[in-house]
Write an enzyme that holds these catalytic residues in place. Sequence first.
Site, PDB file in Angstrom:
ATOM      1  N   SER A 126       0.811  -1.220   0.000  1.00 39.27           N
ATOM      2  CA  SER A 126       0.000   0.000   0.000  1.00 39.27           C
ATOM      3  C   SER A 126       0.843   1.267   0.000  1.00 39.27           C
ATOM      4  O   SER A 126       0.438   2.281  -0.569  1.00 39.27           O
ATOM      5  CB  SER A 126      -0.951   0.005   1.202  1.00 39.27           C
ATOM      6  OG  SER A 126      -1.843  -1.093   1.136  1.00 39.27           O
ATOM      7  N   HIS A 177       0.000   3.434   4.684  1.00 40.72           N
ATOM      8  CA  HIS A 177      -0.802   4.099   3.650  1.00 40.72           C
ATOM      9  C   HIS A 177      -0.558   5.608   3.675  1.00 40.72           C
ATOM     10  O   HIS A 177      -0.377   6.238   2.629  1.00 40.72           O
ATOM     11  CB  HIS A 177      -2.290   3.834   3.878  1.00 40.72           C
ATOM     12  CG  HIS A 177      -2.689   2.391   3.832  1.00 40.72           C
ATOM     13  ND1 HIS A 177      -2.299   1.488   4.795  1.00 40.72           N
ATOM     14  CD2 HIS A 177      -3.458   1.702   2.948  1.00 40.72           C
ATOM     15  CE1 HIS A 177      -2.809   0.299   4.505  1.00 40.72           C
ATOM     16  NE2 HIS A 177      -3.513   0.402   3.388  1.00 40.72           N
TER      17      HIS A 177
END
Length: 406
Positions: free
Chosen positions: A280, A345
């Site tokens: 991610s 993220h």
Amino acid sequence: MDRNSPRMTGGTREAPVNISPAVAANAEGEEIEVLESTDVLPVSPEDYDPDNSGFISTERFRDLLATHGSELDPHKLEVLLALADGNADGKICYQDFVNLMSNKRSNSFRRAILQGSRQLKGCSLRDEVGLGVSQRLVRHVAYETLPREVDRKWYFDSYTYCPPPWFILAITIAEVAVFIYYGFRLERLVLQVSSPYFLKSPFPYHPQLRAQAWRFLSYVFMHTGIEHLSLNMAMQLLVGVPLEMVHGAMRIGLVYMCGVLAGSLAVSVTDMTAPVVGSSGGVYALVSAHLANVVMNWSGMKCQFKLFRMAMALVCMSVEFGRAVWLRFCPPAFPPCPNPSFVAHLGGVLVGLTLGVVVLQNFEQRLQEQSLFWIFFCVYTVFVLCAVFWNIFAYSLLDVRLPPPP
């Protein structure tokens, strides 16, 4: 350099048989590309540059184009004519011509093209007819990623599929292969992280094993389950492949790997007891950089359904991020070790909105010429160094209670 091109060394020119230079060059030892020709132009610089100044008059330049323009690709001929029309001072620097023929462009060359771009507006790239499947794909990618018609034409004219977008394809194949391997080994495809053997792999980042420095990057090959892998791979391929086709493996690989490293380091600083898995960080760096570039160049972006597609990208990112947050705060399957962190993220997004945006905004511009790129790169380097020292000293100074090693 083309093997048939002339060379300039020490101010002298070696003229090969049946090959002629198109414009005077004041390179002094630098090799440049020129047009192949079956005709012979004057080989003495004084014939077209009597002052040896490195400039040529626009009138003389247009005469050369009229005589030898048939040797050029039509797109490049349009750009050269625009260059001639856009110089109000009546002179053109030879370096601008060299930049065109060697697929490099300077800022002054960009300005000249914009000033004389009426030649380019006659027929947009979208109106080209008789294109094959591969050419239509390249045109589609150009409209997906580039905001200006001159850049789209430039890219369409110069792209050759050599090399192909190998970086995104290779990293995707490797991530899927590792997931399938552990799917059979752990005998599960959904929520693999709940298996007692999941974190025993040499790939995931674990706070107790942070001395194994490769784990700050290798965690991209492990995913918590097929739902995690599917969302990441979809965004990685749909966004990463077109970006790599335009900007090249070096630039996209730089943004991707910087996002991956920033993700794991951000976790080690802000969520010190949690492990990290998944790609991610790199995916969010690419997607956020692309979306920011689209927003900043909204009027110039001509991709179809851009508002709907941006909304869908944000929905996919939000769903994947929400899943990561939910998983992090769920009761862990194997306490006291928490579930993987979602902070990676956010690290990827920050890289994409800073370093990534600068890289994507400067199509066909050398990164070493972009001061803003170096500012962000230095800031990123300082962050990495601070995070390294944090990992060395902060855990013991703060007496952090880490989960046992897997």
